[in-house]
Scaffold this active site. Structure first.
Site, PDB file in Angstrom:
ATOM      1  N   GLU A  16     -25.890 -19.281 -25.592  1.00 57.66           N
ATOM      2  CA  GLU A  16     -26.737 -20.417 -25.969  1.00 57.66           C
ATOM      3  C   GLU A  16     -26.632 -20.812 -27.430  1.00 57.66           C
ATOM      4  OE1 GLU A  16     -27.940 -17.811 -24.216  1.00 57.66           O
ATOM      5  OE2 GLU A  16     -29.642 -18.390 -22.973  1.00 57.66           O
ATOM      6  N   ASP A 102     -28.848 -16.218 -21.389  1.00 54.49           N
ATOM      7  CA  ASP A 102     -29.900 -15.203 -21.232  1.00 54.49           C
ATOM      8  C   ASP A 102     -30.119 -14.848 -19.768  1.00 54.49           C
ATOM      9  OD1 ASP A 102     -30.328 -15.035 -23.946  1.00 54.49           O
ATOM     10  OD2 ASP A 102     -31.921 -16.525 -23.957  1.00 54.49           O
ATOM     11  N   ASP A 104     -32.846 -14.475 -18.052  1.00 59.92           N
ATOM     12  CA  ASP A 104     -34.046 -14.931 -17.365  1.00 59.92           C
ATOM     13  C   ASP A 104     -33.749 -16.200 -16.562  1.00 59.92           C
ATOM     14  OD1 ASP A 104     -33.788 -16.817 -19.317  1.00 59.92           O
ATOM     15  OD2 ASP A 104     -35.637 -16.330 -20.381  1.00 59.92           O
ATOM     16  N   GLU A 106     -34.478 -19.302 -17.109  1.00 59.89           N
ATOM     17  CA  GLU A 106     -33.983 -20.430 -17.877  1.00 59.89           C
ATOM     18  C   GLU A 106     -32.508 -20.245 -18.229  1.00 59.89           C
ATOM     19  OE1 GLU A 106     -35.623 -23.156 -21.569  1.00 59.89           O
ATOM     20  OE2 GLU A 106     -36.875 -21.659 -20.616  1.00 59.89           O
ATOM     21  N   TYR A 327     -33.932  -8.136 -25.562  1.00 53.16           N
ATOM     22  CA  TYR A 327     -34.394  -9.481 -25.195  1.00 53.16           C
ATOM     23  C   TYR A 327     -35.913  -9.543 -25.241  1.00 53.16           C
ATOM     24  CZ  TYR A 327     -34.316 -13.992 -22.826  1.00 53.16           C
ATOM     25  OH  TYR A 327     -34.458 -15.309 -22.509  1.00 53.16           O
ATOM     26  N   ARG A 329     -38.090 -11.850 -24.039  1.00 55.00           N
ATOM     27  CA  ARG A 329     -38.882 -12.487 -22.972  1.00 55.00           C
ATOM     28  C   ARG A 329     -38.886 -11.558 -21.773  1.00 55.00           C
ATOM     29  NH1 ARG A 329     -36.099 -17.079 -25.177  1.00 55.00           N
ATOM     30  NH2 ARG A 329     -37.593 -18.455 -26.213  1.00 55.00           N
ATOM     31  N   HIS A 374     -35.549  -6.501 -17.461  1.00 53.77           N
ATOM     32  CA  HIS A 374     -36.032  -5.297 -16.785  1.00 53.77           C
ATOM     33  C   HIS A 374     -36.377  -4.186 -17.764  1.00 53.77           C
ATOM     34  CE1 HIS A 374     -35.037  -7.235 -13.067  1.00 53.77           C
ATOM     35  NE2 HIS A 374     -33.778  -7.381 -13.437  1.00 53.77           N
TER      36      HIS A 374
END
Length: 955
Positions: A16, A102, A104, A106, A327, A329, A374
């Site tokens: 990203e 990422d 997740d 998104e 990470y 989030r 996780h």
């Protein structure tokens, strides 16, 4: 090995952000080209930006075809077309594409959109990792996978849901409250929480009571300790917890002391014998807090570092992309085996073998959804770097946040804190025969355990604040033993209203209710502040009156949409979409149309309507039988005047008008003369501070009209004082035929409308005052009074003054001394350092920096400021992009703002023409393949392929 480039082969890796690309590129080396998409590349366009031939079709209202499977229509963002072209060019020279966004929801959607737009002719792999270290990237390369279609479907379902919610409900607010307002699935509920707390504070009535305390000591022991009166003649003495929020006693059988009774009791206890009646000792054990999740990280960063949720996530993002933390989030509190070993090893090395329990601690969280990582937020790597080891590389907020994460992680694997708690009861008999009992408690920590590394913060409790209770260490006492009373004292107390939410406590409240997701809380809080619904007062969140009107409308006419339980149930349903248990389009149909809405083929539902959703999904929608569409169409029952009216009592009301809130006395308006007096409400009055008495005073001041203080001896013009929306001020009255602007000045905080004199007014109107000229820069220095207090101004450089009187007394020498010091913000705090330095602007020849402002991050050369746009971020902004933004800002000017917006719209329409709805749908089978897109029909694709989105929409 899967995901590893063959000798001589080249693989394109897309992440990203440029910062992440730089870090990962250093680990991968030759054979890999690492590029950044700079966030999302596609999104749903505004309906006004659709091609002309689509505006009247099924996509015209939402850019989503709600009657045919909720098919979205995507366009490449105008400012991402160049980036997409660059990525396509890079793709031509490689043998493999690795999507490393990422892990997740998104990130999965970004990867899917890249795949859809790039249409690669080479094999495609999806690589995920939750930390950016050499070991983690190597492991991720050996464990690539396909795109997770369920995660993509889940992200798209959320995006479409937010589009439907916002575009159906927001226009209702425009028509019934005020233009430009917005509603959102999570933001509206968060606003309601803040408003509800303020309503509780407005309804609160304080209760007064008194207490008695004693300073005691055991004979022969110098240690003093405090005890509080808890019982009188066998009845418990009331504390703040015994009163309700209306100031009434809610506990039966307790004795309430007033000040006179407390003082009388103290007098009666003079010379009494105090004896220990009971001693209780219990083992004390306290376990460490679990490692950080996104939510708890935001809460602790707020409590301990005074960072807003947005700031905490921005700093955490920077640390993650630079390879310092995992990470950020995540809902998980779990640690990998490598992290557990690293934490235990570091705790043992730093705090000794006794600080580590025999076996590792295992944490399990509620982790409701599949989108999050996780593992908890922790220092990156299989061995952790201590704060001392990163001190040379990290500064300011980054260092402090890393230190907090390191402390929490290491402490989570340390031993319990152990000790003993003791509570004692001490009895005495007053000279009038009344018996009393006092209580004291204390804790002795014998083994600090994890407290040696970290102690979790907590939000203030209003009862503790009111009582002033605190535990202390107690001397060795035995039952039947005598203690000496060295001092007896009384104290007056008043119960406290419920505390306002802070960002930390609001995040906690949302998480406890299961509303939204921790990864979106920072954006949600930012949204309700940016929309003007909530403002900060210190660290507290105060709702504006506008938020009261919006919340009332939603509560009365869309009650399920702002119901806490219903919103949480929607979140659970969306998690089932992420788990692949239910199709997003089926759930959206149930939500939007209700149980009897049209089917996926556009025909009306038959019989009982839509079938039940599998896995328990949609159970929360039973209270939304009409569906969102039906609710939004029933506007006839909404009384715009009523929803914007807040009753204060005794006939006084506050109304939220087009130009702000104002007060009215309905009793006076109904009088025979019918004269109606309106009074503006100063912005600095919080809702709970607007009592009936305060409101009457504001109306009385407004009724007085303009009070003439006298004439300016130099001009002969009248000088008046009056109260306006921004508080009391003085003004000069000019002749009707003059075109000059009248002088206006706010009163100092020490002045009132009733006490201000003509001399005071003339002094105020003389501002700003020229202090002198800086000999070094030849710039004029002026002293001015502003919204945030008195300040000096030299060019674009402003510095706060410590008092309003300094506006008239500060000398040039004193002003130069102020400018010689480092710049400080409001409250005397050092002004925040730039977030990033990019280089020297070729036009102004001044350094370009990235800074954080009240309305978001922006680039500045000290003369021109340009807000970062939707696709820009502090992490990804380049020198070239900053120069472009500043050039655009200089060229636009205030008058050209609207014209520039129209040009952007026109460009997006052009982009939209190149991406048809059918083409997007037809490509969706590529989500599960690593090669070229399969050519399927639109109808066939709808039933099997996911749909995704590029942005999360309005929270």
């Amino acid at each position: 090995m899967a995901g590893t480039a063959a000798p001589g082969a080249r693989a394109l890796v897309i992440v990203e952000s440029p910062a992440k690309a730089k870090t990962i590129g250093g680990y991968l080396g030759d054979g890999y080209v690492v590029e950044a998409s700079v966030g999302h590349i596609r999104d749903l366009p505004q309906p006004s930006e659709l091609p002309a031939d689509m505006k009247k079709g099924p996509f015209g209202k939402f850019a989503v075809d709600v009657e045919h499977g909720f098919e979205p229509y995507y366009v490449v963002d105008a400012d991402k077309k160049k980036k997409v072209t660059e990525l396509k060019r890079a793709l031509k020279g490689v043998d493999e594409l690795i999507l490393a966004t990422d892990e997740d929801r998104e990130g999965e959607a970004i990867a899917w959109h890249l795949l859809e737009e790039l249409q690669p002719k080479v094999p495609v792999k999806r690589m995920v990792f939750h930390e950016i270290t050499r070991e983690a990237i190597t492991r991720a390369l050996s464990a690539t996978r396909d795109i997770d279609v369920a995660l993509v479907d889940a992200q798209e379902t959320r995006r479409i849901l937010d589009r439907l919610y916002g575009y159906e409900v927001s226009p209702v607010l425009w028509r019934k409250v005020r233009q430009g307002l917005s509603a959102g699935r999570v933001q509206s509920v968060a606003t309601r929480l803040v408003v509800q707390r303020e309503r509780e504070r407005m309804a609160f009535r304080a209760a007064d009571y008194a207490s008695v305390s004693a300073t005691l000591s055991a004979p022969g022991d110098r240690q003093r300790f405090s005890a509080r009166l808890t019982s009188l003649d066998g009845a418990r003495v009331a504390t703040g917890r015994d009163f309700d929020d209306l100031g009434q006693l809610k506990t039966a059988g307790v004795t309430v002391l007033d000040t006179a009774a407390a003082r009388g009791l103290v007098g009666a206890l003079e010379g009494a014998d105090f004896t220990v009646s009971r001693v209780e000792e219990k083992p004390y054990t306290r376990k460490p807090a679990a490692p950080f999740t996104t939510s708890t990280l935001q809460q602790e960063a707020s409590r301990k570092l005074r960072l807003s949720s947005k700031q905490a996530m921005r700093v955490a993002q920077s640390l993650y992309e630079a390879g310092y933390i995992t990470y950020m989030r995540t809902d998980s509190t779990a640690l990998s085996s490598q992290a557990v070993d690293a934490a235990r090893r570091q705790a043992r090395d730093l705090y000794g073998a006794d600080a580590v329990p025999p076996s590792p601690r295992v944490y399990t969280g509620k982790a409701k959804n599949a989108q999050e990582a996780h593992e908890a937020v922790r220092p990156a790597g299989d061995s952790f770097r201590t704060p001392a080891q990163v001190a040379g590389a990290l500064r300011g907020e980054e260092f402090r946040l890393y230190e907090l994460i390191w402390q929490r992680t290491v402490a989570s694997q340390m031993a319990d804190a152990r000790g003993t708690t003791a509570s004692v009861r001490i009895g005495a008999t007053a000279d009038d025969g009344r018996t009393v009992e006092l209580s004291a408690s204390g804790t002795v920590i014998t083994s600090r355990g994890f407290l040696a590394a970290y102690e979790e913060g907590r939000d203030a409790d209003r009862d503790e604040a009111a009582e002033g209770e605190a535990e202390s260490r107690l001397p060795k006492l035995e039952e039947g033993g005598r203690v000496d009373a060295e001092d007896l004292a009384t104290a007056e107390h008043r119960t406290s209203p419920p505390a306002r939410y802070t960002e930390a406590s609001l995040v906690k409240a949302l998480e406890e209710r299961g509303i939204g997701r921790p990864s979106t809380y920072a954006a949600t809080i930012g949204t309700i502040i940016d929309r003007g619904y909530v403002r900060h007062k210190g660290s507290a969140l105060v709702p504006e009156w506008l938020a009261f009107a919006v919340t009332r409308l939603l509560e009365e006419h869309f009650p399920r949409l702002v119901d806490y339980t219903f919103t949480a149930e929607m979140e659970a349903d969306l998690d089932r979409v992420a788990a692949g248990e239910v199709a997003g389009s089926d759930w959206l149909a149930r939500f939007y149309f209700g149980a009897g809405g049209p089917g996926s083929d556009g025909t009306a539902g038959a019989g009982a309507g839509l079938p039940p959703l599998p896995g328990g999904a949609g159970q929360g929608l039973t209270g939304l039988a009409e569906g969102l569409k039906g609710l939004a169409e029933e506007l006839g029952d909404i009384d715009a005047r009523a929803v914007s009216t807040i009753e204060l009592g005794e006939g006084l009301v506050l109304r939220v008008g087009r130009y702000g809130p104002y007060l009215q006395d309905e009793n006076a308006a109904a009088a025979a003369d019918g004269k109606e007096v309106r009074a503006s409400v100063p912005d600095d009055i919080a809702p709970d501070e607007l009592t009936v008495e305060r409101a009457r005073q504001l109306i009385a001041d407004a009724a007085k009209g303009d009070t003439v203080l006298g004439q300016d001896p130099d001009t002969g013009h009248d000088i008046i004082v009056k109260t306006g929306r921004f508080g009391p001020f003085v003004a000069e009255i000019l002749p009707e035929d003059t075109k000059a602007k009248p002088r206006i000045a706010s009163l100092f905080s020490s002045m009132t409308v009733d006490t201000v004199t003509l001399d005071d007014a003339l002094r105020l109107l003389s501002l700003p005052r020229v202090v002198g000229v800086d000999p070094a820069t030849e710039e004029e220095i002026t002293a001015q009074n502003g919204r945030y207090g008195p300040y000096l101004k030299k060019g674009t450089d402003s510095r706060s003054l410590t008092s309003e009187e300094q506006l008239f007394t500060v000398t040039l020498e004193e002003a130069l001394a102020v400018y010689a010091e480092p710049k400080r913000g409001r409250g005397g705090r050092a002004a925040p350092a730039p977030l990033k330095e990019l280089g020297v602007d070729p036009v102004s020849e001044k350094p370009i920096t990235v800074r954080s402002g009240r309305y978001g991050d922006y680039v500045s050369d000290g003369e021109t400021n340009a807000t970062l746009r939707g696709a820009d971020s502090t992490e990804s902004i380049t020198f070239e992009r900053a120069v472009e933004l500043l050039a655009d800002r200089r060229a636009a000017g205030p008058a050209k703002k609207k014209t520039a917006a129209k040009k952007t719209t026109a460009k997006k329409t052009t982009a939209a023409k190149k991406t048809t709805a059918k083409k997007t749908t037809a490509k969706k089978t590529t989500a599960t393949k690593a090669s070229t897109a399969a050519k399927t029909t639109t109808a066939a694709t709808k039933t099997t392929a996911p749909k995704a989105t590029a942005a999360g929409g309005t929270a």
